[in-house]
Design a protein around this motif. Structure first.
Motif, PDB file in Angstrom:
ATOM      1  N   LEU A 211       0.697  -1.259   0.115  1.00 20.24           N
ATOM      2  CA  LEU A 211       0.135  -0.063  -0.166  1.00 20.24           C
ATOM      3  C   LEU A 211       0.971   1.402   0.128  1.00 20.24           C
ATOM      4  O   LEU A 211       0.627   2.099   0.765  1.00 20.24           O
ATOM      5  CB  LEU A 211      -0.939   0.091   1.213  1.00 20.24           C
TER       6      LEU A 211
ATOM      7  N   ASP B 117      -2.371  -3.999  -1.776  1.00 18.60           N
ATOM      8  CA  ASP B 117      -2.220  -4.929  -0.502  1.00 18.60           C
ATOM      9  C   ASP B 117      -1.386  -5.853  -0.322  1.00 18.60           C
ATOM     10  O   ASP B 117      -1.108  -6.486   0.551  1.00 18.60           O
ATOM     11  CB  ASP B 117      -3.691  -5.146  -0.129  1.00 18.60           C
TER      12      ASP B 117
ATOM     13  N   LEU C 266     -10.046  -0.950  -0.066  1.00 21.20           N
ATOM     14  CA  LEU C 266      -8.941  -0.091   0.197  1.00 21.20           C
ATOM     15  C   LEU C 266      -9.344   1.204  -0.014  1.00 21.20           C
ATOM     16  O   LEU C 266      -8.193   2.127   0.247  1.00 21.20           O
ATOM     17  CB  LEU C 266      -7.709  -0.572  -0.604  1.00 21.20           C
TER      18      LEU C 266
END
Length: 276
Positions: free
Chosen positions: A47, A60, A237
């Motif tokens: 990230l 991720d 996310l």
């Protein structure tokens, strides 16, 4: 050369063609353009926002988003060509023969099936077929192709109906030319313009449909890079890494826009009513 200059004057069509050309080049040279393996995981760089090392950031699993977007272009090109190819292989011959021979099978069987299929929104139909066939890229392409087929049946049939009574067709019949030769040598070439335009516009929808099915888990399966599956994986996310959705979403937008502009340009170029 004269025809090419006419196409250049369509303006937006040229922009669409350049976008599609760029997509093809990116897909062909993905190995040279992408700085990283699209599936390589680096847990030390999870990230990371866009930076000099990873211009689109990382996801991720520490995978380079730019590399995955680049390799995702290959899936989009395949989706456009394969799905529309399947639709044309199914729809164009059916439209040719039903439009030429007419009769009971045309009016009360084939067209009623087409009406029933088109009663469903395209994506819902493709989703239902894909759910029956199972997940995977091949099944998704077959589902999208079957979903597209009715539109090619209709547009081909409509062209044949307008051409089957033309003087050159009647002249060919009067001298004993066989039906197959009339259909494929005299009618089909003159019906290709609208079919090509429809195919170009359908490619845009095919890319969207593939992205949608991949987003829902019925298309390309992880870890293969696909713009739709990237959006699916990035949706959780949004609060911590919104950039993970920006780039695959923007890629879909630009490519679909390119195909639509190209289709509009071809329509202006191929339609005699709009030629200058």
């Amino acid at each position: 050369m004269k025809s090419f200059k006419k196409f250049l004057r369509t303006g937006l069509g040229l922009i669409g063609a350049l976008i599609i050309l760029a997509l093809i080049l990116v897909a062909l040279f993905a190995n040279q353009i992408a700085p990283y393996d699209p599936n390589a995981q680096n847990y030390d760089q999870i990230l990371m926002p866009p930076n000099a090392e990873h211009i689109f950031g990382t996801d991720d699993l520490g995978r380079d988003i730019f590399s995955r977007v680049v390799f995702g272009s290959q899936i989009s090109i395949k989706a456009a060509l394969i799905s529309v190819g399947i639709a044309m292989i199914i729809g164009v011959p059916i439209g040719l023969f039903t439009g030429y021979y007419r009769g009971f099978w045309d009016e009360w069987v084939v067209m009623r099936i087409i009406d029933a299929m088109q009663a469903f929104p395209f994506l819902i139909l493709a989703l239902a077929i894909s759910a029956v066939l199972g997940s995977g890229f091949g099944n998704a392409m077959l589902a999208i192709g079957i979903g597209f087929a009715p539109s090619f049946v209709r547009i081909t049939r409509g062209q044949v109906l307008s051409l089957r009574n033309m003087e050159y067709v009647n002249a060919a019949k009067s001298v004993g030319v066989k039906d197959m030769r009339i259909i494929f040598r005299h009618i089909l070439p003159n019906a290709l313009g609208p079919i090509i335009i429809q195919a170009t516009l359908a490619m845009a929808t095919g890319i969207l449909a593939e992205a949608s099915l991949s987003y829902l888990g019925l298309g390309v399966q992880p870890p293969t890079a696909s713009w739709g599956s990237m959006l699916n994986q990035a949706q959780t996310l949004m609060s911590v890494a919104p950039y993970a959705t920006y780039y695959p979403g923007m890629a879909i937008f630009i490519v679909v826009l390119g195909f639509n502009l190209l289709g509009d340009g071809l329509q202006q170029f191929l339609d005699p009513r709009t030629r200058k």
